[in-house]
Design a protein around this motif. Structure first.
Motif, PDB file in Angstrom:
ATOM      1  N   VAL A  51      41.439  36.291  37.157  1.00 48.22           N
ATOM      2  CA  VAL A  51      42.155  37.615  37.023  1.00 48.22           C
ATOM      3  C   VAL A  51      40.915  38.752  37.358  1.00 48.22           C
ATOM      4  O   VAL A  51      41.322  39.799  37.641  1.00 48.22           O
ATOM      5  N   VAL A  52      39.633  38.209  37.231  1.00 45.32           N
ATOM      6  CA  VAL A  52      38.747  39.224  37.688  1.00 45.32           C
ATOM      7  C   VAL A  52      38.362  39.094  39.131  1.00 45.32           C
ATOM      8  O   VAL A  52      38.256  40.085  39.848  1.00 45.32           O
ATOM      9  N   LEU A  53      38.234  38.053  39.644  1.00 42.86           N
ATOM     10  CA  LEU A  53      37.802  37.841  41.193  1.00 42.86           C
ATOM     11  C   LEU A  53      39.023  38.331  42.122  1.00 42.86           C
ATOM     12  O   LEU A  53      38.664  38.987  43.251  1.00 42.86           O
ATOM     13  N   ARG A  54      40.142  38.035  42.057  1.00 44.59           N
ATOM     14  CA  ARG A  54      41.243  38.434  42.922  1.00 44.59           C
ATOM     15  C   ARG A  54      41.365  39.759  43.245  1.00 44.59           C
ATOM     16  O   ARG A  54      41.260  40.253  44.350  1.00 44.59           O
ATOM     17  N   PRO A  55      41.499  40.814  42.158  1.00 40.54           N
ATOM     18  CA  PRO A  55      41.346  42.076  42.602  1.00 40.54           C
ATOM     19  C   PRO A  55      40.079  42.647  43.198  1.00 40.54           C
ATOM     20  O   PRO A  55      40.226  43.731  43.675  1.00 40.54           O
ATOM     21  N   ALA A  56      39.120  41.777  42.620  1.00 40.06           N
ATOM     22  CA  ALA A  56      37.599  42.343  43.135  1.00 40.06           C
ATOM     23  C   ALA A  56      37.357  42.248  44.564  1.00 40.06           C
ATOM     24  O   ALA A  56      36.827  42.942  45.026  1.00 40.06           O
ATOM     25  N   VAL A  57      38.063  41.262  45.010  1.00 40.17           N
ATOM     26  CA  VAL A  57      37.976  41.017  46.506  1.00 40.17           C
ATOM     27  C   VAL A  57      38.636  42.343  46.948  1.00 40.17           C
ATOM     28  O   VAL A  57      37.880  42.577  48.119  1.00 40.17           O
ATOM     29  N   THR A  58      39.579  42.803  46.680  1.00 32.77           N
ATOM     30  CA  THR A  58      40.461  43.882  47.270  1.00 32.77           C
ATOM     31  C   THR A  58      39.440  45.249  47.336  1.00 32.77           C
ATOM     32  O   THR A  58      39.199  45.828  48.131  1.00 32.77           O
ATOM     33  N   LEU A  59      39.010  45.282  46.013  1.00 34.66           N
ATOM     34  CA  LEU A  59      38.030  46.503  45.718  1.00 34.66           C
ATOM     35  C   LEU A  59      36.792  46.423  46.447  1.00 34.66           C
ATOM     36  O   LEU A  59      36.299  47.526  46.764  1.00 34.66           O
ATOM     37  N   PHE A  60      36.406  45.402  46.751  1.00 39.21           N
ATOM     38  CA  PHE A  60      35.022  45.109  47.507  1.00 39.21           C
ATOM     39  C   PHE A  60      35.250  45.844  48.656  1.00 39.21           C
ATOM     40  O   PHE A  60      34.047  46.201  49.421  1.00 39.21           O
ATOM     41  N   ASP A  61      36.497  45.860  49.459  1.00 38.62           N
ATOM     42  CA  ASP A  61      36.636  46.187  50.651  1.00 38.62           C
ATOM     43  C   ASP A  61      36.385  47.945  50.676  1.00 38.62           C
ATOM     44  O   ASP A  61      36.088  48.519  51.730  1.00 38.62           O
ATOM     45  N   GLU A  62      36.856  48.549  49.541  1.00 39.52           N
ATOM     46  CA  GLU A  62      36.585  50.122  49.367  1.00 39.52           C
ATOM     47  C   GLU A  62      35.033  50.588  48.862  1.00 39.52           C
ATOM     48  O   GLU A  62      35.158  51.707  48.745  1.00 39.52           O
ATOM     49  N   VAL A  63      34.069  49.691  49.013  1.00 39.37           N
ATOM     50  CA  VAL A  63      32.923  50.145  48.518  1.00 39.37           C
ATOM     51  C   VAL A  63      32.260  50.985  49.472  1.00 39.37           C
ATOM     52  O   VAL A  63      31.684  51.981  49.148  1.00 39.37           O
ATOM     53  N   GLY A 104      38.935  42.455  32.033  1.00 33.21           N
ATOM     54  CA  GLY A 104      38.287  40.985  32.378  1.00 33.21           C
ATOM     55  C   GLY A 104      36.863  40.846  32.419  1.00 33.21           C
ATOM     56  O   GLY A 104      36.050  40.214  32.043  1.00 33.21           O
ATOM     57  N   LEU A 105      36.559  41.668  33.235  1.00 37.06           N
ATOM     58  CA  LEU A 105      35.222  42.140  33.675  1.00 37.06           C
ATOM     59  C   LEU A 105      34.326  42.693  32.711  1.00 37.06           C
ATOM     60  O   LEU A 105      32.987  42.210  32.423  1.00 37.06           O
ATOM     61  N   ALA A 106      34.830  43.573  31.715  1.00 38.67           N
ATOM     62  CA  ALA A 106      34.127  43.884  30.855  1.00 38.67           C
ATOM     63  C   ALA A 106      34.071  42.787  29.710  1.00 38.67           C
ATOM     64  O   ALA A 106      32.966  42.723  28.964  1.00 38.67           O
ATOM     65  N   ALA A 107      35.221  41.793  29.444  1.00 39.08           N
ATOM     66  CA  ALA A 107      34.911  40.952  28.436  1.00 39.08           C
ATOM     67  C   ALA A 107      33.927  39.794  28.934  1.00 39.08           C
ATOM     68  O   ALA A 107      33.076  39.425  28.172  1.00 39.08           O
ATOM     69  N   LEU A 108      33.894  39.493  30.406  1.00 42.48           N
ATOM     70  CA  LEU A 108      32.900  38.406  30.859  1.00 42.48           C
ATOM     71  C   LEU A 108      31.509  38.901  30.739  1.00 42.48           C
ATOM     72  O   LEU A 108      30.415  38.082  30.136  1.00 42.48           O
TER      73      LEU A 108
END
Length: 387
Positions: free
Chosen positions: A106-118, A260-264
């Protein structure tokens, strides 16, 4: 005429020989306590180097022990329903792995997409700060004057090329996979062998008191660690749900990922919320047209974390799980230094385990020992004097 020993209620006077023997025993006990304390300090300072060098062995072992303490109650519950011990242990471990895998997905899959926008976010933040640069010209001029006074040299610099990120991942992946496999296997065999371990601790003791004490220590350690992680996990799940709903209400991309990131990250005391605030600040300033609007997600999470950390969590956990913040930070820095992020996640469960053991075995009086008091509250010399 009655002697002092015959008077009712009057203490029997000690002979000079006994007083001298007790004084010598007290000095000997204090010397032994000082040596034990010095050995403990030396072990505390030397242990990080041993554990970091042998991380491929000690890290899976410690992680498996924590998982065994956490998952043994679930395996016991399944076994009480008639499930065989082998199947119950395997089901408990597989359920934990499924929850962890789902959370990471739940956390890593969208994070990979957002990482390209950094990079675009950083450029947007640079534009925001460039508007403030006109009013901050005096800082630029002051920096130039300081550089002129220091006499910074303008010459060619030699930069040594290091391994790329892909090369680092290629070298680290086999070790990580091996550690994960060792952890899973050790945890399964420890959970499966929990019944035999309890039977040995309880039945193979020469004294009944030691068996009862071993049973109380095992139950206290297991209940404290498992209850703490389960309670904190439910609280963090609630925090994740609120953050996800807030991110959806604010129109942020991938609200489930932020929840999910906040929970982890909330499993990391103090450090995790700071990382979450930094990420929300980066994302807010990098996507909003107005800097103040971009700070709203970070400010909202800061308010939520303040209420959760100071009101909800203390009232739910209670005094039983209340630990000194200094000890938490020391454990966090200590095990993070040894094992990195994994050590940071294991720091609080390890601290809870050690605290439960110390409560049963005896808490040392370190401050009082420096001023001449016994190292432990129970003084064996006083017990010997009562006999």
């Amino acid at each position: 005429m009655k002697t002092p020993t015959q008077v009712k209620g009057q203490e029997k006077p000690q002979s000079p020989v006994r007083k001298q023997a007790m004084t010598f025993a007290a000095q000997e006990l204090r010397l032994i306590s000082a040596l034990v304390l010095l050995l403990a300090v030396g072990l505390f300072l030397a242990l990080p180097f041993v554990l970091s060098i042998g991380a491929i062995v000690f890290l899976p072992l410690v992680t498996a022990i924590i998982l065994t303490i956490l998952l043994s109650p679930l395996a016991d519950r399944l076994a009480s329903w008639g499930v065989p011990n082998f199947i119950a242990s395997l089901m408990a471990l597989l359920l934990f792995l499924a929850i962890v895998s789902l959370a990471l997905t739940v956390v890593l899959r969208p994070a990979v997409t957002l990482f390209d926008e950094v990079p675009a976010m950083i450029a947007r933040i640079g534009e925001h700060f460039s508007h403030l640069k006109g009013s901050m010209q005096w800082i630029v001029r002051l920096n130039e004057q300081v550089a002129g006074i220091v006499g910074a040299e303008s010459g060619q610099q030699v930069v040594l090329a290091g391994p790329s990120m892909l090369e680092q991942l290629a070298f680290a992946t086999p070790t990580v996979v091996l550690e994960i496999l060792l952890t899973i296997m050790l945890a399964f065999f420890m959970i499966e062998a929990r019944v035999r371990l309890r039977r040995r601790l309880l039945l193979q003791r020469q004294q009944v008191d030691s068996s009862l004490k071993a049973a109380r220590v095992m139950r206290e350690v297991q209940d404290r660690v498992a209850a703490y992680i389960l309670t904190v996990g439910l609280i963090n799940l609630g925090v994740g749900v609120i953050v996800a709903l807030g991110a959806w209400a604010l129109g942020m991309d991938a609200p489930v990922m932020w929840g999910g990131l906040a929970a982890l990250l909330n499993f990391l005391p103090y450090i995790g919320p700071m990382i979450m605030i930094a990420l929300l600040t980066l994302f807010g300033l990098g996507t909003a047209d107005v800097p103040l609007i971009g700070l709203i997600p970070a400010a909202a999470y800061l308010g939520l974390h303040t209420v959760e950390a100071n009101v909800i969590t203390p009232s739910v956990l209670g005094a039983r799980f209340t630990m000194n913040p200094v000890l938490i930070l020391l454990a966090l820095s200590y095990f993070s230094w040894i094992w990195g992020v994994t050590g940071a996640l294991l720091s609080v469960p390890i601290l809870l385990t050690l605290t439960a053991l110390v409560d049963h075995l005896g808490k040392p009086n370190l401050i009082g020992f420096l001023f001449g008091e016994p190292l432990f509250a129970t003084n064996i010399l006083e017990l010997a004097d009562e006999d």
